[in-house]
Design an enzyme around this catalytic site. Structure first.
Site, mmCIF file in Angstrom:
data_model
loop_
_atom_site.group_PDB
_atom_site.id
_atom_site.type_symbol
_atom_site.label_atom_id
_atom_site.label_comp_id
_atom_site.label_asym_id
_atom_site.label_seq_id
_atom_site.Cartn_x
_atom_site.Cartn_y
_atom_site.Cartn_z
ATOM 1 N N ALA A 1 104.379 28.729 13.530
ATOM 2 C CA ALA A 1 104.911 29.580 14.597
ATOM 3 C C ALA A 1 104.004 30.760 14.946
ATOM 4 O O ALA A 1 104.055 31.270 16.061
ATOM 5 C CB ALA A 1 106.299 30.081 14.198
ATOM 6 N N THR B 1 103.241 33.316 18.706
ATOM 7 C CA THR B 1 103.907 34.619 18.888
ATOM 8 C C THR B 1 103.284 35.395 20.050
ATOM 9 O O THR B 1 103.986 36.104 20.764
ATOM 10 C CB THR B 1 103.908 35.480 17.604
ATOM 11 O OG1 THR B 1 102.565 35.598 17.119
ATOM 12 C CG2 THR B 1 104.782 34.858 16.530
ATOM 13 N N GLN C 1 103.877 22.229 13.145
ATOM 14 C CA GLN C 1 105.300 22.405 12.822
ATOM 15 C C GLN C 1 106.031 22.945 14.035
ATOM 16 O O GLN C 1 107.244 23.114 14.005
ATOM 17 C CB GLN C 1 105.459 23.406 11.675
ATOM 18 C CG GLN C 1 104.793 22.978 10.382
ATOM 19 C CD GLN C 1 104.740 24.142 9.396
ATOM 20 O OE1 GLN C 1 105.628 24.326 8.579
ATOM 21 N NE2 GLN C 1 103.691 24.934 9.478
ATOM 22 N N ASP D 1 107.234 23.787 20.511
ATOM 23 C CA ASP D 1 107.179 24.463 21.815
ATOM 24 C C ASP D 1 106.326 23.756 22.854
ATOM 25 O O ASP D 1 106.210 24.231 23.986
ATOM 26 C CB ASP D 1 106.700 25.905 21.636
ATOM 27 C CG ASP D 1 105.357 26.011 20.895
ATOM 28 O OD1 ASP D 1 104.543 25.054 20.962
ATOM 29 O OD2 ASP D 1 105.135 27.054 20.242
ATOM 30 N N HIS E 1 108.015 18.605 13.215
ATOM 31 C CA HIS E 1 109.399 19.078 13.376
ATOM 32 C C HIS E 1 109.944 18.842 14.777
ATOM 33 O O HIS E 1 110.881 19.502 15.209
ATOM 34 C CB HIS E 1 109.493 20.567 12.991
ATOM 35 C CG HIS E 1 109.210 20.817 11.529
ATOM 36 N ND1 HIS E 1 108.889 22.052 11.019
ATOM 37 C CD2 HIS E 1 109.205 19.956 10.467
ATOM 38 C CE1 HIS E 1 108.696 21.945 9.708
ATOM 39 N NE2 HIS E 1 108.879 20.695 9.347
ATOM 40 N N CYS F 1 126.154 5.735 23.668
ATOM 41 C CA CYS F 1 126.768 5.393 22.369
ATOM 42 C C CYS F 1 127.747 6.446 21.859
ATOM 43 O O CYS F 1 128.314 6.298 20.781
ATOM 44 C CB CYS F 1 125.682 5.137 21.326
ATOM 45 S SG CYS F 1 124.932 6.636 20.686
HETATM 46 P P1 OAD Z 1 107.018 31.389 9.673
HETATM 47 O O1 OAD Z 1 107.780 32.349 10.521
HETATM 48 O O2 OAD Z 1 107.569 31.069 8.341
HETATM 49 O O3 OAD Z 1 105.540 31.917 9.457
HETATM 50 C C1 OAD Z 1 104.749 32.348 10.533
HETATM 51 C C2 OAD Z 1 103.594 33.142 9.970
HETATM 52 O O4 OAD Z 1 102.748 33.500 11.058
HETATM 53 C C3 OAD Z 1 104.031 34.433 9.286
HETATM 54 O O5 OAD Z 1 103.520 34.454 7.964
HETATM 55 C C4 OAD Z 1 103.407 35.551 10.146
HETATM 56 O O6 OAD Z 1 102.875 36.600 9.355
HETATM 57 C C5 OAD Z 1 102.287 34.825 10.862
HETATM 58 N N1 OAD Z 1 101.994 35.354 12.209
HETATM 59 C C6 OAD Z 1 102.843 35.575 13.235
HETATM 60 N N2 OAD Z 1 102.191 35.990 14.339
HETATM 61 C C7 OAD Z 1 100.870 36.042 13.997
HETATM 62 C C8 OAD Z 1 99.674 36.408 14.695
HETATM 63 N N3 OAD Z 1 99.694 36.783 15.995
HETATM 64 N N4 OAD Z 1 98.501 36.356 14.014
HETATM 65 C C9 OAD Z 1 98.477 35.962 12.709
HETATM 66 N N5 OAD Z 1 99.564 35.602 12.010
HETATM 67 C C10 OAD Z 1 100.745 35.640 12.637
HETATM 68 O O7 OAD Z 1 106.787 30.077 10.581
HETATM 69 P P2 OAD Z 1 106.341 28.609 10.097
HETATM 70 O O8 OAD Z 1 105.502 28.671 8.883
HETATM 71 O O9 OAD Z 1 105.824 27.922 11.280
HETATM 72 O O10 OAD Z 1 111.142 24.450 10.664
HETATM 73 O O11 OAD Z 1 107.752 28.016 9.719
HETATM 74 C C11 OAD Z 1 107.830 26.720 9.189
HETATM 75 C C12 OAD Z 1 109.127 26.054 9.568
HETATM 76 O O12 OAD Z 1 110.235 26.879 9.199
HETATM 77 C C13 OAD Z 1 109.324 25.884 11.050
HETATM 78 O O13 OAD Z 1 108.644 24.756 11.560
HETATM 79 C C14 OAD Z 1 110.796 25.733 11.187
HETATM 80 C C15 OAD Z 1 111.221 26.859 10.268
HETATM 81 O O14 OAD Z 1 112.471 26.721 9.696
HETATM 82 C C16 OAD Z 1 112.385 23.940 10.793
HETATM 83 O O15 OAD Z 1 113.256 24.552 11.391
HETATM 84 C C17 OAD Z 1 112.601 22.605 10.161
HETATM 85 ZN ZN ZN Z 2 123.166 7.330 21.990
#
Ligand code: OAD
Ligand code: ZN
EC number: 2.3.1.286
Length: 246
Positions: free
Chosen positions: A22, A26, A99, A102, A119, A155
């Site tokens: 994610a 951002t 992951q 978007d 995901h 369905c």
């Molecule tokens: P997280 O929110 O856990 O981690 C995002 C990381 O990006 C954080 O550690 C922030 O510090 C970093 N970050 C944000 N903006 C930044 C920027 N501009 N520059 C550098 N770093 C930045 O998100 P994910 O690891 O993607 O899954 O989360 C994993 C999964 O948890 C998602 O796919 C989703 C969620 O629950 C499901 O819902 C199944």
């Molecule tokens: Zn269906």
């Protein structure tokens, strides 16, 4: 500096596989999950079992999704997406593992078959029974007309965003392709992920174990910084901006 070393590693690599979370989106206005203000600091996730079992959970899930619609609809690829798309066009990236839900890698120029969505994707919906795809507009209209989240016209099972929720099976094909990409690259770059959600978080280590160099780019420390060859605790847009081809 870290960015110079990253430049050298990118120049030396033949096959680069990026793995995104994610944090790459951002700067496009989409909140992440675990930073201050992140989605899971505001909401408790609705697990798959709850979605299946409860009309109330489905209604709540769709209300959350509709509340985000302007954010998703307005989002454009950021510098991180564009840098990866540049390296993809240059033939260095066979595919991106993400992951994210978007659609911004596709929007930046990746062919759909080269975006491995672990995901799923939130820009359309699917029946959880038969897999029939639906546009979000259709879901919104039905929700507004009936005051409740709709079921499939074919369905009668619930219709859900085409994303993977906690408790839901991982997509087999995507897991397979992510495994192949991770094992066949010489540089694996984890970008903007806290690396805490499994099995997705297993791919950096899989690549490392298969002989790739591992780079982690993330503002905050991650669970796996200690196994990386290079860690850059810095803003993604600023770090990858120099790799956007003009
Ligand atoms: P997280 O929110 O856990 O981690 C995002 C990381 O990006 C954080 O550690 C922030 O510090 C970093 N970050 C944000 N903006 C930044 C920027 N501009 N520059 C550098 N770093 C930045 O998100 P994910 O690891 O993607 O899954 O989360 C994993 C999964 O948890 C998602 O796919 C989703 C969620 O629950 C499901 O819902 C199944
Ligand atoms: Zn269906």
């Amino acid at each position: 500096s870290g960015v110079e070393r990253l430049g050298d590693m990118i120049a030396e690599a033949k096959t680069i596989v990026p793995f995104t979370g994610a944090g790459i989106s951002t700067e496009c206005g989409i909140p992440d999950f675990r930073s201050p203000g992140g989605l899971w600091t505001r909401y408790r996730p609705i697990e798959f079992g709850e979605f299946v079992a409860s009309q109330e959970a489905r209604d709540e899930s769709w209300r959350r999704r509709f509340a985000m619609e302007e954010v998703f609809a307005a989002a454009k690829p950021g510098r991180g997406h564009r840098a990866l798309a540049s390296l993809y066009r240059a033939g260095k990236i066979p595919g991106v593992i993400t992951q994210n839900i978007d659609n911004l890698h596709q929007a930046s120029g990746f062919a759909p078959e080269h975006v491995i969505e672990l995901h799923g994707n939130t820009t359309y919906a699917r029946c959880i029974g038969c897999g029939q795809a639906y546009p979000l507009d259709w879901v919104k209209r039905r929700f507004d007309d009936d005051g409740a989240a709709p079921n499939c016209t074919a369905c009668d099972e619930p219709v859900k965003t085409a994303t993977i929720s906690f408790g839901q099976m991982m997509p087999e094909d995507e897991m397979q392709r992510a495994t192949e990409l991770s094992q066949a690259c010489d540089l694996f770059i984890a970008i903007g992920s806290s690396l805490v959600v499994w099995p997705a978080a297993g791919f950096p280590m899989m690549a490392k174990n298969a002989g790739a160099r591992l780079v982690i780019i993330n503002r905050e420390p991650t669970e796996q910084d200690d196994i990386a060859d290079l860690v850059i605790h810095h803003d993604i847009g600023e770090t990858l901006g120099p790799f956007v081809a003009n």
